[in-house]
Each structure stands twice: as C-alpha cells, then as structure tokens.
Design a protein around this motif. Structure first.
Motif, PDB file in Angstrom:
ATOM      1  N   ASP A  61       0.710  -1.276   0.045  1.00  9.95           N
ATOM      2  CA  ASP A  61       0.029  -0.115   0.206  1.00  9.95           C
ATOM      3  C   ASP A  61       0.849   1.255  -0.077  1.00  9.95           C
ATOM      4  N   LEU A  62       2.238   1.030  -0.458  1.00 14.89           N
ATOM      5  CA  LEU A  62       3.168   2.174  -0.399  1.00 14.89           C
ATOM      6  C   LEU A  62       3.347   2.812  -1.798  1.00 14.89           C
ATOM      7  N   VAL A  63       3.319   4.022  -1.837  1.00 12.14           N
ATOM      8  CA  VAL A  63       3.479   5.111  -2.952  1.00 12.14           C
ATOM      9  C   VAL A  63       4.869   6.015  -2.779  1.00 12.14           C
ATOM     10  N   GLY A  64       5.772   5.837  -3.430  1.00 10.12           N
ATOM     11  CA  GLY A  64       6.991   6.612  -3.337  1.00 10.12           C
ATOM     12  C   GLY A  64       6.830   7.948  -4.287  1.00 10.12           C
ATOM     13  N   ILE A  65       7.074   9.035  -3.802  1.00  2.03           N
ATOM     14  CA  ILE A  65       7.252  10.298  -4.704  1.00  2.03           C
ATOM     15  C   ILE A  65       8.457  10.777  -4.473  1.00  2.03           C
ATOM     16  N   LEU A  66       9.298  10.658  -5.373  1.00  2.00           N
ATOM     17  CA  LEU A  66      10.731  11.316  -5.466  1.00  2.00           C
ATOM     18  C   LEU A  66      10.793  12.704  -5.719  1.00  2.00           C
ATOM     19  N   VAL A  67      11.556  13.579  -4.857  1.00  2.00           N
ATOM     20  CA  VAL A  67      11.646  15.047  -5.268  1.00  2.00           C
ATOM     21  C   VAL A  67      13.169  15.444  -5.227  1.00  2.00           C
ATOM     22  N   ASN A  68      13.564  16.226  -5.520  1.00  2.00           N
ATOM     23  CA  ASN A  68      14.851  16.813  -5.516  1.00  2.00           C
ATOM     24  C   ASN A  68      14.916  17.661  -4.120  1.00  2.00           C
ATOM     25  N   ASP A  69      14.078  18.504  -3.703  1.00  2.00           N
ATOM     26  CA  ASP A  69      14.191  19.157  -2.755  1.00  2.00           C
ATOM     27  C   ASP A  69      12.703  19.658  -2.329  1.00  2.00           C
ATOM     28  N   ALA A 102       1.011   7.508   0.830  1.00  2.00           N
ATOM     29  CA  ALA A 102       2.340   8.299  -0.009  1.00  2.00           C
ATOM     30  C   ALA A 102       3.523   8.655   0.720  1.00  2.00           C
ATOM     31  N   VAL A 103       4.715   8.467   0.370  1.00  2.00           N
ATOM     32  CA  VAL A 103       5.874   8.656   1.091  1.00  2.00           C
ATOM     33  C   VAL A 103       6.562   9.586   0.113  1.00  2.00           C
ATOM     34  N   ILE A 104       7.182  10.638   0.684  1.00  2.00           N
ATOM     35  CA  ILE A 104       8.150  11.765  -0.130  1.00  2.00           C
ATOM     36  C   ILE A 104       9.397  11.254   0.131  1.00  2.00           C
ATOM     37  N   CYS A 105      10.385  11.267  -0.919  1.00  2.00           N
ATOM     38  CA  CYS A 105      11.610  10.745  -0.797  1.00  2.00           C
ATOM     39  C   CYS A 105      12.432  11.952  -1.265  1.00  2.00           C
ATOM     40  N   ASN A 106      12.996  12.690  -0.615  1.00  2.00           N
ATOM     41  CA  ASN A 106      14.038  13.803  -0.804  1.00  2.00           C
ATOM     42  C   ASN A 106      15.267  13.511  -1.079  1.00  2.00           C
ATOM     43  N   THR A 107      15.828  13.478  -2.485  1.00  2.00           N
ATOM     44  CA  THR A 107      16.876  13.146  -2.989  1.00  2.00           C
ATOM     45  C   THR A 107      18.124  14.042  -2.654  1.00  2.00           C
ATOM     46  N   GLY A 108      17.742  15.400  -2.506  1.00  2.00           N
ATOM     47  CA  GLY A 108      18.653  16.279  -2.327  1.00  2.00           C
ATOM     48  C   GLY A 108      19.572  16.528  -3.708  1.00  2.00           C
ATOM     49  N   LEU A 118      14.976   4.195  -4.729  1.00  2.00           N
ATOM     50  CA  LEU A 118      14.342   3.363  -5.674  1.00  2.00           C
ATOM     51  C   LEU A 118      14.275   1.824  -5.130  1.00  2.00           C
ATOM     52  N   THR A 119      15.648   1.459  -4.823  1.00  2.00           N
ATOM     53  CA  THR A 119      15.813   0.207  -4.092  1.00  2.00           C
ATOM     54  C   THR A 119      15.096  -0.169  -2.724  1.00  2.00           C
ATOM     55  N   LEU A 120      14.984   1.083  -1.919  1.00  2.00           N
ATOM     56  CA  LEU A 120      14.267   0.690  -0.726  1.00  2.00           C
ATOM     57  C   LEU A 120      12.606   0.718  -1.262  1.00  2.00           C
ATOM     58  N   LEU A 121      12.004   1.309  -2.177  1.00  2.00           N
ATOM     59  CA  LEU A 121      10.791   1.134  -2.626  1.00  2.00           C
ATOM     60  C   LEU A 121      10.530  -0.178  -3.212  1.00  2.00           C
TER      61      LEU A 121
END
Length: 374
Positions: A61-69, A102-108, A118-121
């Motif tokens: 039930d997890l959705v990842g949203i990748l953002v730079n900042d 939804a989980v926000i993933c901040n890549t910096g 992406l590996t964690l997701l």
C-alpha cells in the motif's frame, strides 16, 4: 541459484547481522554502510527467503514520490498534488483496498540517493513510484535508472514521470508527463527581444539536468532566430556561477552562467554577468527562485527593475506575482501535472497515447520586464 543474506553481506563487506539491520530498519546503521548494503541488494537482486519471497511480485500500500528538494515549491506543489490523488476506494488497479500511503523521498538532487530510494521502494514492493523534476543527463546513471525501473515494473510497480522526459529506454513507464521547457524558454526570450532587448544575460541551472538544457536551448533558439546568438547550434552553454566551481574550459558565451537552482546562485551569477557584460539590458533566470536572487543583485548594484534591467524567471511559483515588481515568468501547471501523475500512478486515468504527454508552458508578462532605455 538463490541469493542469500550471506551473499549480500559478502558483497557489501559487512556482517549478515548488519544486512538484516539495514533491511529491517530496526537498528541505527551508518549512512555509508546502509547505501553499500542496499547497492549489494540491488546488484544481486536479493529477495527475502521464506514466505516473503512468494510475495516478491506483489505490491504493498506504499507509493513513493521522489523529489529533489521538498522545500522548493516547484517540487512541493507537484508532490502535494500527486498525494491528493493517491488512495481512496476505486483506484482502478484491480487490487483489493484502494487506500495507499504516499511517502515523499527527498533526494537532495543526488543521483545516488535517487537510486537508493528506488531500491528501498523495490524492497517495500511499492504499488507506484512518481519521479518529479528534471533528470540527470549521465549515461551511466541513465542505464542504472533504466535497469532499476525495469525491476520495479516487473514486480508490479507503476512508474510515472512528472516534469521530466522519458529515459531512452522507457518501456517500464506507465507515463511520462514532460513540461515544454524548451518552448517556454523560447517564448520568454522572444518576449524580451520583442521589447527591444539585444544583450540578454542568462542564469542557467546545473549543467547535468534535462531541465537546464531544454530551457537554455529554447532561449538560444530565440536568439538565433533574431540573429543575436554568436554561438552555433549545439555550442557550449556558458560558464559556471561563482561558488559552483568557476568557469570551465570551452566556455564560449559570456552571457550564460550556470549554478544551482537557488537564490544565492541567482545573486552570484548575476553579479558575474554584470561584471562580464555591463551593457546587458535583461536577465533571464533558470527559475523564479533564481530570479529573486538576480533581482537582489541588480538592486544592490544601484539599478532599478525594469527601468535599468529587465528580469524574468520560470515556473510561476506562488510568490512570483507578489514580487516587486511582479515577475515576468513562464507558468508551468505544477499542481495539475502532479495531480495527473497521481491519477496515472493509481490507475485512475488512462495513459496518454504512446505513454508520453507534453504539458504546455504559458508566458506570464508582468512588471519586471519592459523596453530597454534608449
């Protein structure tokens, strides 16, 4: 041959207990160690033994949203909009239970962190992944991204790009929503040229980003069409902002300076532009945040906007209309694009033809641009 936890430990040069701690997240592990373990997990395509292995192709039930900042409104708006469409009954996926987290993933802005997330997701069997913003133009990273996204898609994860073009091998994607950065950049510079500007400085973003290249290409297309660009098509894009490594070899255009997408870069790059070319009458900034820094630098040099120098931005972030004077910029429908990405990720909307949609950019003319003084 089945890959074991001991194989991962040997590959990462750690103990099996450390691998277990990283995968279970139940004990503090140094960031460098965690990334080494996750890289080994990815390289070996390791899946948990026992009952979990039978679920490797299932989704959670997890959705990842990748953002730079996430602090940058450009990414925050898209991520927030995508989140509004994630979850709720009838998600169109065909699976029982529509609620998603939804989980926000901040890549910096780090390509390595992007792959790590992406590996964690993948380990969490994410139902969907939304990747926002421009992509890194590095062949090795693109190949790694393509391989990783293929693994995610093969396991049932829906992949959506929002604000970035598809990878050369985009078979894993559900859809790519790409902004018309090139067209927006061209129309913005055409506007300045129509006002009578002939010496236009450009504060560009980081060299390796697709967003940087496309916006700068649009700018240069407009200059060439007006006979104002001294460099040939495909020529070098210019120098680097102070504080970002200095100018490099082959920097042929004194009217272009590269730097990060932040206010400080806009300030420092504008000072550099004014030093190189005191006769510039307009400055185009890579985005609205950079434009704020450019405006501050212009004022600190005792000049007025737009009477002495016109300044323009890109994105039409919420503060742009409240700047003094209000900022001429290019509007990207960030909320609408993010919401659409969320619907696509959840199967609530059919993908566009061919899986790719170009989202139009709109020129917003405001008080920060005017005809140059005679």
């Amino acid at each position: 041959m089945t890959v074991t936890l001991a194989d991962v430990a040997a590959r990462a040069r750690v103990s099996p207990a450390t691998v277990s701690r990283v995968l279970n997240g139940n004990y503090p592990v140094a960031a460098s160690t965690r990334e080494r373990v996750l890289r080994a997990v990815d390289d070996l395509d390791y899946v948990l033994n026992g009952p979990a292995s039978s679920l490797a192709a299932a989704t959670s039930d997890l959705v990842g949203i990748l953002v730079n900042d996430i602090a940058d409104p450009f990414f925050g708006i898209m991520a927030g909009a995508a989140q509004t469409q994630i979850g709720g009954p009838g998600d169109g996926s065909g699976r029982a239970g529509g609620e998603k987290l939804a989980v926000i993933c901040n890549t910096g802005g780090s390509p390595e962190r992007e792959l790590t997330y992406l590996t964690l997701l993948q380990r969490q069997r994410a139902a969907a992944v939304v990747l926002t913003g421009g992509a890194v133009e590095n062949p090795a990273h693109q190949a790694a991204m393509s391989a990783k996204l293929t693994k995610l898609a093969d396991a049932g994860t829906r992949i959506v790009f929002c604000g970035r073009p598809p990878l050369p091998d985009g078979d894993a994607l559900v859809a790519a929503l790409a902004f018309d950065n090139r067209g927006g950049g061209r129309r913005l510079t055409e506007h300045l040229i129509s006002l009578g500007h002939r010496r236009i400085g450009y504060v560009a973003g980081p060299r390796e980003r697709t967003t940087t290249r496309h916006r700068l290409e649009g700018h240069r297309e407009a200059l060439r069409a007006a006979g104002l660009d001294a460099l040939p098509a495909g020529g070098d894009a210019g120098g680097t902002a102070a504080g970002s490594g200095g100018r490099g070899a082959g920097d042929d255009d004194p009217l272009v300076v590269h730097g990060p997408y932040d206010r400080r870069s806009g300030y420092e790059a504008t000072l550099e532009l004014l030093r190189r070319a005191p006769d510039v009458t307009a400055i185009v900034a890579a985005n609205d945040t950079v434009a704020l820094g450019a405006c501050a630098a212009v004022r600190d040099q005792g000049m007025r906007i737009p009477q002495d120098i016109s300044v323009a931005g890109f994105d039409d972030l919420p503060f742009s209309v409240d700047a003094v004077p209000a900022l001429t910029t290019v509007r990207l429908p960030l909320f609408e694009a993010g919401a659409r990405a969320g619907r696509l990720a959840m199967g609530k909307e059919n993908p566009p033809p061919g899986g790719i949609a170009t989202i139009a950019a709109e020129l917003m003319i405001r008080g920060s641009t005017a005809a140059p003084r005679g």
